[in-house]
Design an enzyme around this catalytic site. Sequence first.
Site, short mmCIF file in Angstrom:
data_model
loop_
_atom_site.label_atom_id
_atom_site.label_comp_id
_atom_site.label_asym_id
_atom_site.label_seq_id
_atom_site.Cartn_x
_atom_site.Cartn_y
_atom_site.Cartn_z
N LYS A 22 38.99 49.02 38.89
CA LYS A 22 40.19 48.27 39.20
C LYS A 22 40.32 47.18 38.41
O LYS A 22 41.76 47.07 37.96
CB LYS A 22 39.76 47.57 40.83
CG LYS A 22 40.62 46.59 41.06
CD LYS A 22 40.24 45.51 42.10
CE LYS A 22 41.17 44.58 42.30
NZ LYS A 22 40.80 43.40 43.12
N ASN A 23 39.49 46.31 37.86
CA ASN A 23 40.03 45.29 37.04
C ASN A 23 40.46 45.75 35.75
O ASN A 23 41.22 45.19 34.95
CB ASN A 23 38.82 44.51 36.86
CG ASN A 23 38.32 43.70 37.99
OD1 ASN A 23 38.96 43.49 38.87
ND2 ASN A 23 37.03 43.19 38.02
N ASP A 121 42.21 37.01 46.21
CA ASP A 121 41.02 36.47 47.18
C ASP A 121 40.82 35.06 47.14
O ASP A 121 41.14 34.24 46.21
CB ASP A 121 39.44 37.01 46.56
CG ASP A 121 39.38 38.52 46.89
OD1 ASP A 121 39.99 39.21 47.89
OD2 ASP A 121 38.58 39.23 45.88
N ASP A 319 31.29 39.48 40.45
CA ASP A 319 31.66 40.36 41.69
C ASP A 319 30.49 41.26 42.49
O ASP A 319 30.86 41.59 43.50
CB ASP A 319 32.83 41.68 41.18
CG ASP A 319 34.20 40.81 40.88
OD1 ASP A 319 34.41 39.78 41.24
OD2 ASP A 319 35.00 41.60 40.12
N MET A 341 30.75 30.66 39.46
CA MET A 341 31.98 30.70 39.04
C MET A 341 32.68 30.04 40.35
O MET A 341 33.65 29.30 40.09
CB MET A 341 32.42 32.09 38.68
CG MET A 341 33.87 32.07 38.18
SD MET A 341 34.22 33.66 37.17
CE MET A 341 33.05 33.78 35.96
#
Length: 435
Positions: A22-23, A121, A319, A341
């Site tokens: 996805k990224n 998000d 993630d 983060m």
Amino acid sequence: MAEFIVQGGNRLKGEIVPQGAKNEALQIICATLLTPERVTLHNVPEIVDILQLMDMLRAMGVEVEKTGPQSYAFRARDIDLDYIRSEDYRRRGARLRGSVMVIGPLLARFGIAYLPKPGGDKIGRRRLDTHLIGFQKLGAKFDYDFDNNYFALRSDGLRGTYMLLDEASVTGTANIVMAAVLARGETTIYNAACEPYIQQLCRMLVRMGADIRGIGSNLLTIRGVERLGGTEHTMLPDMIEIGSFIGMAAMTQSEITIKEVSFGDLGIIPAQFARMGIHFEQRGDDIYIPSQEHYEIDTFLDGSIMTIADAPWPGLTPDLLSVFLVVATQAKGSVLIHQKMFESRLFFVDKLIDMGAQIILCDPHRATVIGHNHERRLRGTMMTSPDIRAGVALLIAALSAEGRSVIQNVEQIDRGYQNIDARLNALGANIVRAE
């Protein structure tokens, strides 16, 4: 609004192929704006965030053609610059975090870019300073409309320069690289992110005619070119999904083979799962996870409690920390999860505590997990998916739990995981999607 009804306790078995990353796809699709020529992309994950980004590019004037399963061709010949000032563009961009990466290509090719404050998000503050300071160093000027949360950037021609990024931001690096490839002169980016997805972007741009040196390091040197051409590119498998499947296999005591993982691009991820006591074998480019009755968390050499923390590549991606946290609830031993983060990413642990997990939320960034060693199963419950990664962690918990769980707001999970319920049901899971 959809929900998953999950009957837990089933052991899974079989093979599963991870989706495209996805990224990587978010930045690669934005990079198609850099050329009027045809760019064909393969292994594109057909998830909500990617489909919404493609719809936004279509509305901008990009020709998008599906050429096969998970394959698309893009041609950005006639971009409607009036559209990027429209309310429709503002609405589309505001609901999608990846929309921020259209700024670099638009500035580089057309000298103008508009963008609403991007969505995504709700996991804490996600600042855009790295992007905007980088564009300023290249010679762009920007205004911010505080009333409408709207950015306007302009340039009469980007110029290469030296910059030291204030953080090794992945999207920030991608955005600045895409702007710099068409800038006049040489750009040096120090403290650049060097994730495999950034490496993939740079290699694709080089095939399009860009001049980029230092790929794979945190020091990139880019000599601008006048134009870029078309190319073909294949996405890597999604390392976050691969890590999710490893954790799921351990939690559900399942025997699973994850196919075609591009093992060399997984970095520290397999080693971190090994430190959680999870056994696996690399078989060619596949990962085989045998069924384990128990797995024991390692300690540091002095016997102190293991800490698993995120860090810029080649450190552990943030993630996956939600997955590590939920996997630890059934391990033997204890672990400190340190999410450096984002300050809101651990707030889903209250759902796991409701399920019977032993977790101490120390502060917004740290949680201590005391594992059950599979001697006491989690209990099924009603819960809501707060974001993509927490959502799949809750799904893993529900699959391992005793009884029935309901996960609401699964649209969040759909944003990052393609057809996840059907794919896991094929392995023996019991997940029903209900509206």
